[in-house]
Motif scaffolding. Structure first.
Motif, PDB file in Angstrom:
ATOM      1  N   PHE A  46      51.233  13.534  19.763  1.00 18.38           N
ATOM      2  CA  PHE A  46      50.683  12.641  20.790  1.00 18.38           C
ATOM      3  C   PHE A  46      49.349  12.064  20.300  1.00 18.38           C
ATOM      4  CE2 PHE A  46      48.638  11.650  24.864  1.00 18.38           C
ATOM      5  CZ  PHE A  46      49.690  11.129  25.609  1.00 18.38           C
ATOM      6  N   THR A  47      48.482  12.932  19.794  1.00 17.50           N
ATOM      7  CA  THR A  47      47.179  12.505  19.289  1.00 17.50           C
ATOM      8  C   THR A  47      47.342  11.704  18.007  1.00 17.50           C
ATOM      9  OG1 THR A  47      46.095  14.379  20.324  1.00 17.50           O
ATOM     10  CG2 THR A  47      44.927  13.339  18.494  1.00 17.50           C
ATOM     11  N   ASP A  48      48.211  12.142  17.130  1.00 16.55           N
ATOM     12  CA  ASP A  48      48.466  11.432  15.879  1.00 16.55           C
ATOM     13  C   ASP A  48      48.906  10.001  16.175  1.00 16.55           C
ATOM     14  OD1 ASP A  48      49.043  10.837  13.173  1.00 16.55           O
ATOM     15  OD2 ASP A  48      51.060  11.653  13.347  1.00 16.55           O
ATOM     16  N   PHE A  49      49.880   9.831  17.053  1.00 18.38           N
ATOM     17  CA  PHE A  49      50.369   8.493  17.393  1.00 18.38           C
ATOM     18  C   PHE A  49      49.252   7.654  18.008  1.00 18.38           C
ATOM     19  CE2 PHE A  49      55.086   9.888  18.179  1.00 18.38           C
ATOM     20  CZ  PHE A  49      55.173  10.310  16.864  1.00 18.38           C
ATOM     21  N   GLU A  51      44.173  15.273  23.388  1.00 17.75           N
ATOM     22  CA  GLU A  51      44.552  16.689  23.347  1.00 17.75           C
ATOM     23  C   GLU A  51      44.281  17.384  24.692  1.00 17.75           C
ATOM     24  OE1 GLU A  51      45.906  18.755  20.761  1.00 17.75           O
ATOM     25  OE2 GLU A  51      46.383  16.816  19.872  1.00 17.75           O
ATOM     26  N   GLU A  52      43.913  16.626  25.699  1.00 19.91           N
ATOM     27  CA  GLU A  52      43.627  17.176  27.024  1.00 19.91           C
ATOM     28  C   GLU A  52      44.797  18.039  27.497  1.00 19.91           C
ATOM     29  OE1 GLU A  52      41.411  14.776  30.291  1.00 19.91           O
ATOM     30  OE2 GLU A  52      43.550  14.409  30.540  1.00 19.91           O
ATOM     31  N   ASP A  53      44.485  19.163  28.086  1.00 22.21           N
ATOM     32  CA  ASP A  53      45.489  20.096  28.598  1.00 22.21           C
ATOM     33  C   ASP A  53      46.306  20.771  27.498  1.00 22.21           C
ATOM     34  OD1 ASP A  53      44.699  19.422  31.206  1.00 22.21           O
ATOM     35  OD2 ASP A  53      46.142  17.766  31.272  1.00 22.21           O
ATOM     36  N   ARG A  54      45.825  20.698  26.269  1.00 19.93           N
ATOM     37  CA  ARG A  54      46.502  21.373  25.158  1.00 19.93           C
ATOM     38  C   ARG A  54      45.488  22.314  24.512  1.00 19.93           C
ATOM     39  NH1 ARG A  54      48.130  16.201  25.491  1.00 19.93           N
ATOM     40  NH2 ARG A  54      50.336  15.772  25.478  1.00 19.93           N
ATOM     41  N   ALA A  55      45.553  23.549  24.896  1.00 18.25           N
ATOM     42  CA  ALA A  55      44.587  24.535  24.411  1.00 18.25           C
ATOM     43  C   ALA A  55      44.856  24.878  22.950  1.00 18.25           C
ATOM     44  CB  ALA A  55      44.671  25.796  25.263  1.00 18.25           C
ATOM     45  N   VAL A  61      51.540   7.524  25.253  1.00  8.86           N
ATOM     46  CA  VAL A  61      50.198   7.588  24.670  1.00  8.86           C
ATOM     47  C   VAL A  61      49.370   6.389  25.132  1.00  8.86           C
ATOM     48  CG1 VAL A  61      48.892   7.538  22.504  1.00  8.86           C
ATOM     49  CG2 VAL A  61      51.002   8.884  22.653  1.00  8.86           C
ATOM     50  N   ILE A  62      49.949   5.201  25.028  1.00  6.79           N
ATOM     51  CA  ILE A  62      49.244   3.971  25.414  1.00  6.79           C
ATOM     52  C   ILE A  62      48.900   4.011  26.904  1.00  6.79           C
ATOM     53  CG2 ILE A  62      49.448   1.454  25.626  1.00  6.79           C
ATOM     54  CD1 ILE A  62      49.044   2.451  22.728  1.00  6.79           C
ATOM     55  N   GLN A  63      49.791   4.537  27.729  1.00  3.19           N
ATOM     56  CA  GLN A  63      49.504   4.649  29.161  1.00  3.19           C
ATOM     57  C   GLN A  63      48.289   5.533  29.412  1.00  3.19           C
ATOM     58  OE1 GLN A  63      53.145   5.995  30.993  1.00  3.19           O
ATOM     59  NE2 GLN A  63      54.203   4.068  30.583  1.00  3.19           N
ATOM     60  N   ARG A  64      48.194   6.657  28.710  1.00  4.33           N
ATOM     61  CA  ARG A  64      47.029   7.533  28.894  1.00  4.33           C
ATOM     62  C   ARG A  64      45.755   6.820  28.433  1.00  4.33           C
ATOM     63  NH1 ARG A  64      46.572  13.686  27.121  1.00  4.33           N
ATOM     64  NH2 ARG A  64      47.855  13.878  28.980  1.00  4.33           N
ATOM     65  N   HIS A 124      42.416   5.651  30.902  1.00  5.64           N
ATOM     66  CA  HIS A 124      41.052   6.093  30.626  1.00  5.64           C
ATOM     67  C   HIS A 124      40.161   4.997  30.047  1.00  5.64           C
ATOM     68  CE1 HIS A 124      43.050   9.952  31.240  1.00  5.64           C
ATOM     69  NE2 HIS A 124      41.853  10.370  31.607  1.00  5.64           N
ATOM     70  N   GLY A 125      40.624   3.746  30.118  1.00  2.00           N
ATOM     71  CA  GLY A 125      39.789   2.617  29.734  1.00  2.00           C
ATOM     72  C   GLY A 125      39.562   2.424  28.244  1.00  2.00           C
ATOM     73  N   ILE A 126      40.401   3.025  27.418  1.00  6.02           N
ATOM     74  CA  ILE A 126      40.276   2.842  25.972  1.00  6.02           C
ATOM     75  C   ILE A 126      40.984   1.559  25.547  1.00  6.02           C
ATOM     76  CG2 ILE A 126      40.733   3.838  23.689  1.00  6.02           C
ATOM     77  CD1 ILE A 126      38.709   5.450  25.345  1.00  6.02           C
ATOM     78  N   VAL A 127      42.154   1.328  26.118  1.00  5.20           N
ATOM     79  CA  VAL A 127      42.883   0.092  25.845  1.00  5.20           C
ATOM     80  C   VAL A 127      43.147  -0.637  27.153  1.00  5.20           C
ATOM     81  CG1 VAL A 127      44.001   1.006  23.760  1.00  5.20           C
ATOM     82  CG2 VAL A 127      45.206   1.125  25.938  1.00  5.20           C
TER      83      VAL A 127
END
Length: 137
Positions: A6-9, A83-87, A44-47, A51-54
């Protein structure tokens, strides 16, 4: 430390967007360029949009583009968001349980390492890692 796909993409998509910050990129275009799942990249794009990044827009000429300058977007903030919610380890999650927690000395070390990792990423921005502009055929 291993980052999720998810983060990589997300980072790859943002690196491409940073190469042409005034251009909207379709999810299909980015997914095809990097050989990743369109469906996964859409999430990924939706998240990133929430959060105002894109910024995203529909229709002809639509797609996703950076919502603010790449030089204002810290890499550590992106990794924290994606990586939110991924410990890092189970005991870091709110509902994580571990039988050695009362006497564990590893948790502190892992927490310090994760913090150092993110601090290092905070020293750089998306502009620092923007991909070269794609060459037109």
């Amino acid at each position: 430390m291993r980052l999720t796909s998810f983060t990589d993409f997300g980072l790859r998509a943002l690196m491409r967007m940073a190469s042409a910050p005034t251009r909207a990129f379709s999810t299909a275009e980015i997914a095809d360029e990097f050989g990743v799942s369109r469906n996964h990249l859409n999430k990924v794009i939706q998240r990133l949009a929430r959060h105002g990044i894109v910024a995203t827009r529909r229709g002809a000429g639509g797609g996703a583009m950076l919502a603010r300058p790449a030089s204002d977007i810290r890499l550590g903030d992106l990794v924290r968001l994606l990586e939110e919610d991924r410990a890092l380890v189970e005991c870091f999650s709110p509902d994580g349980a571990c039988c050695v927690t009362p006497v564990c000395r590893l948790k502190h070390k892992l927490n310090a390492a994760e913090s150092a990792f993110l601090t290092e990423l905070d020293r750089s921005t998306l502009a620092d890692i923007a991909l070269p502009a794609p060459v037109a055929a």
